[in-house]
Enzyme design. Structure first.
Site: not given
Lengths: 554, 554
Positions: B70, B72, B93, B104, B271, B299, B379, B407
């Site tokens: 999200k 990205t 955020r 992460k 979230a 999320f 992807f 990406w």
């Protein structure tokens, strides 16, 4: 009478790039934090200038609870030096946030001798304390994580590394963490110290550069494995990430005084369990950019300045040209037996009895073979007779005493003091000699300081302290300097012994190891590492209006 | 393949003053934090522009543990909008520091769609989290201080306010503080949450200005007195000092994307137990300065976007023109029953079964009466057949689906998506309608969300939840919106129910009160408020070299 914050708000503050350019810093090199704060990159440190320029250490007699105005004198003196044409910066410690919400208020000087912007400096400033807190607590999290995953065979009962928070929060002093079952850690006793008491703070303030910082962090002693092998931060591979968290915090902060002269404010280690002075990097930065650098060492000369000489100077190669010892008539009267609430009343008898405290501190300065000037910080209630008496008794020892009114008049009130200090610095040929050799064994180092500086007759060790000595020896760390934790209220380890106590025994209760910072901490008396808030905390009066203006800070 | 940090380091970053001047911000008004970060003063918010300009909300289908990209997509889409000549900012955020040292890594996008300077944003950034932590913990200290001095008759057993630390530190979850005798507090059970879970974070992100901030902080519910009267933060006179600590944190941070387009990054509430989106102030700031503002809600749509609409939009008057729902072939295969470690293999059968998850989220968007576009985050392992199938099934509902390669290609890879999103935004005449009226009673609000958005058949309340409902009603806070805490892994409250679960019962275990933030938190399932570190934390690989360059962050 105007409050400090009113005076600060009315001051004509200059863009920090202007202050920087007076020092010869290219504005592109300054890392700005708003218009009035900046970090200075480490490559502005010039070892040749550090060797050549003049360091002036401000310390004090044994202080009363109100403090004798060391920070205010330091700021005023640096302003005063600029008045008389000497190019001067002041280099100070960063205030701790916790006490701001308690009783103390800020630590940015007072009256006409302040550093700006005072709200920022007293609150988050440039985030150094927050970064230190994070680096400290990352190590704590990694220790308990290693215990949880049983990766390093750490015996959790031996872990001495606590967590820190920059808050006066007594309830965090002693706690049990790791409750809640197998997914939430192993229960163990621990607690929180205030961030200024963190070993990371001490390390940051002794580090010379990134490499040294990382190495010192790696050397932090954590505890033992179940088979009694020592565990260090480097064994947890924590030091790289911790140093990364300090990437910006290691750079000194440039701000300005009320009179727009340069001020470096960086680091704030506790003066009772650590070295209690600003960072080596900030001191060297100031000396790289100004001819005369005024800095201060926490509490009285016996605590802050002794550590300044025997730890900071020995570690970094710094060597002050003079000590300015701050004295007040009211503190000397207190040391002569006057009640604390009556020290503003004339009392020659008490003054005459209390002058012995000043005398012992002057002897101590001479023991380090450093030139001295006494700064009498003037209060409105002082009588001429009192001030004259202090001057005379000081000058009897061949040391000048100068009355300064830095609170009321700023640099102007310190012109005489500045003139005298400059003369001493320019003429002084003394070269400080430390009190002890780091290579001596720990008891010999403790004894040397306690007898020569405190005036103790003997040293007593509890059985715990003896066990600590044995442990330190086993770890091969006997060659670290001693950062003795002692009350600031007395030259002795008993806060009630005012004046110049004699024939007392110093009791070493335990000896902590700060192997990352690079010293051991012999503890005498009670040490408070996490203060509490008073019944009506000053936080209740702090406010911010609809436009974001802060009030009630002071 | 280059790592994110390599790409970021090779990017041509522009001075933040240049980014600001593109937005019409006078460089004198920017509060700089170094050369590449700045805070923007609140007076740049222009209510007329906020009304006129276009807000685009990026949300997602129910995510797999790896996330569907999200952030990205949000960055890439904003870059793409600028590519096609639409003036756009992205509003995001702030990442939480704790997870950076765990598994992460950062939260600053990836590949050619990142925000810069990424190390700073992922570490201390401009100190907002540290300020929130301090404000939160000041209240905690003042509560325990009032208990210690017995000033407000607070019953310590009823105090629900914990402390926070931005660190993955499982051992702090459950603790006993106040041990050590009468000078160190009253022993009581408590614990630490991660800072992103602080109610102060939620408050900062809903506040409109200083006044609103202070009022909300004053409304924080602390616990009860011994005679069962509620105690709020304002009763402790803590709200002024807490707001003062947030004086700078309330201002949004301006940075830039890899393609030098503006990015506002501000606030980062959890979230799952809070609203999960950046601050109202940052969103409004973006809308005051750009025609098209891309923002994201944490999320899946059922969690983040529902709260975005029913809490953030209702509270602030914001109204998005379109929702971009991010989907990936691999997540849809997971929802169709494919093993997580095999979602990169072609599997049309699983995709066909899992598409129901996407469909339910699209129905939910329509239930809010908002226009939608599906962004298929591409992807390398996706097959054309899979991508075509997702497009077709989306377009069967009259909604466009566009494949984006943000990406690999940054804004260029999002040009088609940007064109479609702009067309929808420019043409869409829908006006969002919330799911419920705040004035309804709490159970009706919960039921409405659970049935309409999650697809639940019924709601069950534990006896504890029923007691909480009673308490909230007694406090007169029945009119607060519901910020339902639920797993993000499923549309239901059971993480194992993938795809589009039906006929399930949602169990409300308890209902927390966040009266400062202005919502209640019905909790379904287990909520983790303090994460732990993995066996080999990523902190072990983070390092800083002798010149202060950080490595190993990603």
């Amino acid at each position: 009478m105007k409050s400090d914050i009113q005076i600060a708000n009315e001051a004509k503050i200059q863009p920090i790039t202007d202050i920087g350019s007076k020092l010869g810093i290219d504005s592109k090199d300054l890392e700005l934090y708003g218009n009035y704060k900046a970090k200075v990159p480490l490559n502005y440190i010039d070892p040749e200038k550090v060797k050549k320029n003049n360091l002036i250490l401000v310390s004090a007699i044994s202080p009363t609870p109100a403090g004798e105005g060391k920070t205010t004198i330091s700021i005023g003196l640096s302003q005063g030096l600029n008045h008389i044409g000497a190019d001067s910066s002041v280099v100070l410690r960063e205030p701790s946030l916790g006490p701001v919400f308690g009783i103390k208020g800020g630590a940015t000087g007072g009256g006409m001798s302040q550093v700006l912007p005072m709200e920022d400096i007293n609150l988050h400033f440039t985030g150094d304390f927050a970064a230190i807190e994070k680096a400290h607590n990352l190590l704590a999290a990694m220790i308990d994580n290693a215990v949880q995953h049983r990766t390093l065979n750490i015996d959790p009962r031996t872990v001495l590394w606590k967590r820190v928070m920059d808050m006066n929060d007594r309830s965090l002093r002693n706690s049990i963490v790791g409750l809640g079952g197998r997914t939430s850690g192993f229960p163990r006793e621990t607690g929180f110290d205030i961030t200024a008491a963190s070993e990371i703070m001490a390390i940051l303030c002794l580090a010379e550069d990134f490499k040294d910082l990382k190495e010192r962090i790696g050397n932090i002693f954590i505890g033992y494995t179940f088979d009694k092998k020592p565990v260090y931060a480097r064994d947890l591979k924590a030091h790289g990430a911790m140093a990364a968290l300090l990437r910006d915090a290691i750079k000194p902060n440039l701000v300005q005084t009320l009179e727009n002269t340069p001020a470096f404010i960086h680091g704030g280690p506790f003066a009772n369990i650590a070295q209690g002075t600003n960072s080596v990097i900030a001191t060297k930065m100031g000396m790289s950019l100004s001819d005369y650098v005024v800095t201060e060492a926490g509490f009285g000369f016996d605590l802050g300045a002794e550590k300044f000489f025997d730890i900071k100077c020995q570690s970094s190669g710094l060597s002050p040209k003079a000590v300015v010892l701050v004295a007040t008539a009211r503190a000397l009267k207190y040391h002569g037996g006057a009640d604390l609430d009556k020290v503003n009343e004339p009392n020659m008898e008490a003054l005459k009895a209390g002058i012995s405290n000043l005398e012992k501190h002057l002897e101590n300065i001479q023991a380090f073979n450093v030139c001295a000037v006494v700064a009498i910080n003037k209060f409105a209630t002082d009588t001429d007779e009192e001030l004259e008496y202090i001057k005379k008794r000081t000058e009897d020892r061949g040391i000048k005493a100068v009355v300064a009114d830095v609170w009321g008049q700023g640099g102007k009130g310190a012109e005489d003091l500045a003139t005298e200090v400059k003369a001493v610095v320019d003429q002084c040929e003394n070269k400080f000699k430390p009190m002890y050799d780091w290579e001596w064994d720990i008891p010999k180092k403790i004894e040397t300081v306690a007898k020569n500086i405190y005036g103790a007759a003997a040293i007593d060790y509890t059985s715990r302290a003896k066990a600590d000595l044995k442990k330190i020896k086993e770890l091969g760390l006997d060659n670290l300097p001693v950062c003795i934790a002692k009350t600031q209220k007395s030259l002795s380890d008993n806060p009630k012994l005012i004046g110049r106590p004699k024939d007392f025994v110093v009791t070493v209760r335990e000896i902590e190891l700060s192997s990352g910072a690079g010293f051991v901490v012999p503890i005498t008396g009670k040490i408070m590492r996490m203060p509490g808030l008073p019944k009506a905390p000053s936080a209740e009066k702090i406010d911010v209006d609809d436009d974001g203006n802060i009030s009630g800070l002071f």
